[in-house]
Design an enzyme around this catalytic site. Structure first.
Site, PDB file in Angstrom:
ATOM      1  N   CYS A   1     106.558 -76.362  63.270  1.00 32.01           N
ATOM      2  CA  CYS A   1     105.755 -76.494  64.484  1.00 32.01           C
ATOM      3  C   CYS A   1     105.985 -77.901  65.035  1.00 32.01           C
ATOM      4  O   CYS A   1     105.663 -78.891  64.369  1.00 32.01           O
ATOM      5  CB  CYS A   1     104.281 -76.274  64.166  1.00 32.01           C
ATOM      6  SG  CYS A   1     103.223 -76.466  65.606  1.00 32.01           S
TER       7      CYS A   1
ATOM      8  N   CYS B   1     104.354 -75.462  73.229  1.00 33.78           N
ATOM      9  CA  CYS B   1     105.052 -75.163  71.966  1.00 33.78           C
ATOM     10  C   CYS B   1     106.235 -76.128  71.879  1.00 33.78           C
ATOM     11  O   CYS B   1     107.150 -76.065  72.703  1.00 33.78           O
ATOM     12  CB  CYS B   1     105.516 -73.708  71.965  1.00 33.78           C
ATOM     13  SG  CYS B   1     106.427 -73.262  70.483  1.00 33.78           S
TER      14      CYS B   1
HETATM   15  N1  LIG Z   1     104.018 -69.716  66.402  1.00 35.41           N
HETATM   16  C1  LIG Z   1     105.172 -70.419  65.915  1.00 35.41           C
HETATM   17  C2  LIG Z   1     104.831 -71.658  65.127  1.00 35.41           C
HETATM   18  C3  LIG Z   1     104.174 -72.747  65.942  1.00 35.41           C
HETATM   19  C4  LIG Z   1     105.097 -73.436  66.929  1.00 35.41           C
HETATM   20  C5  LIG Z   1     104.388 -74.588  67.592  1.00 35.41           C
HETATM   21  N2  LIG Z   1     103.398 -74.245  68.548  1.00 35.41           N
HETATM   22  C6  LIG Z   1     105.309 -75.690  68.081  1.00 35.41           C
HETATM   23  O1  LIG Z   1     104.783 -76.615  68.722  1.00 35.41           O
HETATM   24  O2  LIG Z   1     106.484 -75.697  67.750  1.00 35.41           O
HETATM   25  C7  LIG Z   1     106.005 -69.486  65.016  1.00 35.41           C
HETATM   26  O3  LIG Z   1     105.458 -68.516  64.452  1.00 35.41           O
HETATM   27  O4  LIG Z   1     107.195 -69.742  64.865  1.00 35.41           O
END
Ligand SMILES: N[C@@H](CCC[C@H](N)C(=O)O)C(=O)O
Length: 314
Positions: A102, A253
Site C-alpha cells: 500500500c 491509492c
Molecule cells: N486495495 C489494495 C491495497 C491498498 C492500496 C493502497 N490504497 C495504496 O495506496 O497503494 C490491494 O488490495 O491491492
C-alpha cells in the site's frame, strides 16, 4: 490534533479491549494503525472488518499493524538479505483481506512510527520497511515522504507489448467495454483511460468493475484521464479515480497512482516525461520513474501522511 476515542466494542473486538490505535491518512486514503512491538496482536479478518467499519468501528480503508519483522515468517525472510528492515507493515484491506503493498499506507506507517517514538528520522533520512512486496525505502522529505516502490511491470507482458492493452473492463455507468492495461506494483492494478473529466466524475464506482482476463489474485481498477496538454513544465499530469480490491472506491491509492502513471507514460511513447503528478479525489501525489536498472524501472511515490487522532478500544 490528538483526541481519545472510546468505542463500545462488539463481541468480535472483545479480545482487543484496551488496544491503543491511531487514525491516519495519506491524501484521504485512511487507515487504522496499531503498534505491536512484541508481535502478539494478530488481528483476525473479522476484527479488521469491524475496526474499519465506518458505522460500527473506527472506520478506514484498511488496517496497518506495525510489527518488528523478526516476528513474522515473511519479515524473517526479508531480514536475511536486508537486516535494516526492522519494521514490517502488516497491511490489511478493510474487508480483512491481505494486500501485498500500500503506497499511501507505507507513508502513513512511517509517520506513525515517528509519531509513536518507535523510530527517528531526520529530514532527508530513510527507513527500510518490510512489506509483503519486499523492502521499501521511505525517505522523509519536506511535507511528507518519498517511497522507492521498486520496479513496475506488466501482468500480461506478451499481450501488453504486442497491443499496448491486454484486458477489457466494464463498470456500472460506463458505456460499453473499454481496453485496459494490467500493471503490477507488487499488488495488481488494471488501468483504463476515459474520454474526459465528465465521464470520470459521473462514474458511480459502487460496484466491483469486471476485468477480463482478471489477474490471478484480483485487481484494483484505476480510471484515468490524461490532462490537456499532457505535459506541463516537463511534468506529466493525470486525474484518477480508483476502485480498490478489498475496499471499494477510495479517495486515493498510491500504488494505483504509480500504475496509472506507468500506463499513461507507456501509451504516450518514448518522449513521455519521467515525472508525473496524479490528482485523486483526496489530493495530489507525485510519481517519478528512475532510469532502468537491472531489475527494471523503479518508481518513486511522494506525498503527505497525517495522524489525525489517537485512542484506545473500549
Ligand atoms: N486495495 C489494495 C491495497 C491498498 C492500496 C493502497 N490504497 C495504496 O495506496 O497503494 C490491494 O488490495 O491491492
Amino acid at each position: 490534533m490528538t483526541e481519545t476515542v472510546a468505542m463500545h466494542a462488539p463481541t468480535v473486538l472483545a479480545g482487543l479491549r484496551g488496544l491503543e490505535f491511531a487514525k491516519g491518512h495519506g491524501t484521504g486514503n485512511d487507515f487504522v494503525l496499531i503498534a505491536d512491538a512484541e508481535g502478539v496482536r494478530d488481528v483476525t479478518d473479522e476484527q479488521v472488518a469491524v475496526l474499519c467499519d465506518r458505522h460500527q468501528g473506527i472506520g478506514g480503508d484498511g488496517l496497518i499493524r506495525a510489527v518488528p519483522s523478526r516476528f513474522l515468517p515473511e519479515g524473517q525472510a526479508l531480514l536475511e538479505t536486508d537486516p535494516d528492515a526492522e519494521w514490517f507493515m502488516d497491511y490489511r484491506n478493510n474487508d480483512g483481506s491481505i494486500a501485498e503493498m500500500c503506497g499511501n499506507g507505507v507513508r502513513a506507517f512511517v509517520h506513525f512510527l515517528l509519531d509513536s517514538s518507535l523510530a527517528e528520522l531526520p529530514e532527508g533520512g530513510s527507513l527500510r520497511i518490510g512489506t509483503r512486496a519486499g523492502v521499501k525505502e521511505v525517505t522523509r522529505i519536506p511535507g511528507g515522504y518519498a517511497v522507492d516502490m521498486g520496479p513496475w511491470g506488466f501482468i500480461h507482458p506478451e499481450e501488453a507489448e504486442e497491443r499496448a492493452v491486454d484486458s477489457i473492463v466494464s463498470a456500472r455507468g460506463l458505456e460499453g467495454e473499454r481496453p485496459a492495461l494490467s500493471i503490477t506494483m507488487g499488488n495488481p492494478h488494471t488501468v483504463l483511460a476515459l474520454a474526459g473529466l465528465d465521464e470520470l466524475s459521473a462514474l458511480p464506482l459502487t460496484e466491483i468493475p469486471t476485468v477480463h482476463p482478471l489477474p490471478p489474485h484480483g485487481t484494483n481498477v484505476e480510471f484515468v484521464v490524461p490532462a490537456e496538454p499532457l505535459v506541463h513544465d516537463g511534468v506529466g499530469r493525470v486525474s484518477m479515480r480508483v476502485h480498490e480490491r478489498g475496499v471499494g472506491e477510495t479517495q486515493s491509492c498510491g500504488t494505483g497512482a504509480c500504475a496509472a502513471a506507468a500506463a499513461i507514460r507507456y501509451w504516450a511513447g518514448p518522449a513521455a516525461p519521467a515525472q508525473w503528478q496524479v490528482s485523486v479525489p483526496g489530493g495530489v501525489v507525485g510519481v517519478t520513474f528512475l532510469p532502468a536498472g537491472a531489475d527494471g524501472e523503479h518508481v518513486i511515490l511522494s506525498g503527505p501522511a497525517t495522524i489525525v487522532a489517537r485512542g484506545r478500544l473500549g
